[in-house]
Design a protein around this motif. Structure first.
Motif, PDB file in Angstrom:
ATOM      1  N   ASN A  31       0.820  -1.214   0.000  1.00 34.47           N
ATOM      2  CA  ASN A  31       0.000   0.000   0.000  1.00 34.47           C
ATOM      3  C   ASN A  31       0.852   1.263   0.000  1.00 34.47           C
ATOM      4  N   ILE A  34       2.097   1.833  -3.465  1.00 40.18           N
ATOM      5  CA  ILE A  34       1.039   2.407  -4.311  1.00 40.18           C
ATOM      6  C   ILE A  34       1.006   3.926  -4.098  1.00 40.18           C
ATOM      7  N   LEU A  35       1.111   4.316  -2.824  1.00 35.81           N
ATOM      8  CA  LEU A  35       1.067   5.737  -2.471  1.00 35.81           C
ATOM      9  C   LEU A  35       2.295   6.464  -3.017  1.00 35.81           C
ATOM     10  N   LYS A  39      -0.013   5.889  -7.532  1.00 37.43           N
ATOM     11  CA  LYS A  39      -1.036   5.028  -8.132  1.00 37.43           C
ATOM     12  C   LYS A  39      -2.338   5.086  -7.322  1.00 37.43           C
ATOM     13  N   ALA A  40      -2.293   5.677  -6.140  1.00 34.16           N
ATOM     14  CA  ALA A  40      -3.475   5.711  -5.264  1.00 34.16           C
ATOM     15  C   ALA A  40      -4.545   6.639  -5.829  1.00 34.16           C
ATOM     16  N   LYS A  41      -5.808   6.273  -5.583  1.00 34.72           N
ATOM     17  CA  LYS A  41      -6.921   7.105  -6.045  1.00 34.72           C
ATOM     18  C   LYS A  41      -7.374   8.055  -4.949  1.00 34.72           C
TER      19      LYS A  41
ATOM     20  N   GLN B 143     -12.034  -1.304  -7.347  1.00 30.61           N
ATOM     21  CA  GLN B 143     -10.710  -0.778  -7.690  1.00 30.61           C
ATOM     22  C   GLN B 143     -10.434   0.508  -6.911  1.00 30.61           C
ATOM     23  N   GLU B 144     -11.475   1.357  -6.831  1.00 31.48           N
ATOM     24  CA  GLU B 144     -11.310   2.631  -6.120  1.00 31.48           C
ATOM     25  C   GLU B 144     -11.055   2.380  -4.633  1.00 31.48           C
ATOM     26  N   ASP B 146      -9.796  -0.384  -3.358  1.00 36.77           N
ATOM     27  CA  ASP B 146      -8.470  -0.995  -3.198  1.00 36.77           C
ATOM     28  C   ASP B 146      -7.362   0.051  -3.273  1.00 36.77           C
ATOM     29  N   LEU B 147      -7.600   1.119  -4.039  1.00 37.27           N
ATOM     30  CA  LEU B 147      -6.563   2.140  -4.212  1.00 37.27           C
ATOM     31  C   LEU B 147      -6.765   3.332  -3.279  1.00 37.27           C
ATOM     32  N   THR B 148      -7.618   3.151  -2.268  1.00 34.27           N
ATOM     33  CA  THR B 148      -7.726   4.168  -1.222  1.00 34.27           C
ATOM     34  C   THR B 148      -6.857   3.709  -0.062  1.00 34.27           C
ATOM     35  N   ILE B 149      -5.810   4.471   0.175  1.00 31.64           N
ATOM     36  CA  ILE B 149      -4.823   4.043   1.186  1.00 31.64           C
ATOM     37  C   ILE B 149      -5.101   4.775   2.506  1.00 31.64           C
TER      38      ILE B 149
END
Lengths: 75, 149
Positions: A31, A34-35, A39-41, B143-144, B146-149
């Motif tokens: 994670n 990704i950050l 790549k994070a949303k 997907q959104e 999963d990509l929220t950290i």
């Protein structure tokens, strides 16, 4: 480009590795990668809080707005 | 994680449908030959009937194949993936193909069952296409998330 995360810059300034930071903020390496790689949303306030605390910085140091290039200059 | 009894039963049913479907598809010429004494349409239009039933059978088997593929992702507890969206879209198209093939059969003999079959496959196709759109949205949300950290 939009919002860019300067995590690698701040980490280099603090001389902190990704593994150390992951352990300190209680995030997985995947994670955090990704950050770091933009790549994070989205980012949770709790994550931002933990990162700022661990890196001793402000949210503005981590996040930066880079405007998109206009279409004319691209062509 | 162990699959539930219902999941195991569904998996068995899907596998049974797939393999028995292939077998029935291969046996269509013999089945129609065997049934032809009782049905005049089978006697008169033997080859068109073989062609129609085999083709719709192939599409039926393809639907079971897509279900089989989808079932693996459901058993792995990760159903909201792009491949399932494609599978549902394909299943919808196959249902419409069966619908068209059944409509083609109306040229040879008209029975009330035919209309029911056409309607059922038409609704199944629509349902599958709508479900594929729902899955597509779910994949985007996942997907959104999963990509929220």
């Amino acid at each position: 480009m939009g919002i860019v995360i300067n995590l690698d810059v701040i980490m280099a300034r603090r001389k902190m590795s990704l593994t150390e930071l992951a352990a300190e903020v209680d995030l997985t390496l995947a994670n955090l990668s990704i950050l770091k790689n933009n790549k994070a949303k989205a980012i949770r306030f709790t994550t931002l809080d933990a990162l700022c605390r661990a890196l001793d910085c402000q949210p503005g140091d981590l996040l930066e707005y880079v405007p998109d290039e206009p279409l004319e200059s691209q062509s | 994680m162990q699959p539930t009894r219902l999941a195991r039963l569904t998996g068995l049913f899907v596998n049974f449908g797939f393999y028995s479907g292939i077998l029935i598809c291969l046996l269509v010429p013999f089945i129609i030959k065997a049934a032809s004494p009782g049905y005049e349409a089978f006697r008169t239009y033997y080859w068109p009937m073989v062609f129609i039933f085999m083709l719709s059978g192939i599409f039926g088997v393809l639907i079971f194949y897509e279900l089989k593929k989808m079932f693996h992702t459901i058993a792995a507890r990760d159903p909201f993936v792009g491949s399932n969206v494609i599978s549902l879209r394909r299943m919808g198209c196959y249902s419409f193909f069966i619908c068209v093939i059944m409509a083609f059969r109306l040229f040879f003999n008209i029975t009330p069952t035919m209309f029911v079959l056409i309607l059922v496959f038409f609704i199944a196709g629509l349902f599958s296409l709508v479900l594929s759109q729902v899955f597509h949205q779910a994949v985007l949300y996942k997907q959104e998330n999963d990509l929220t950290i």
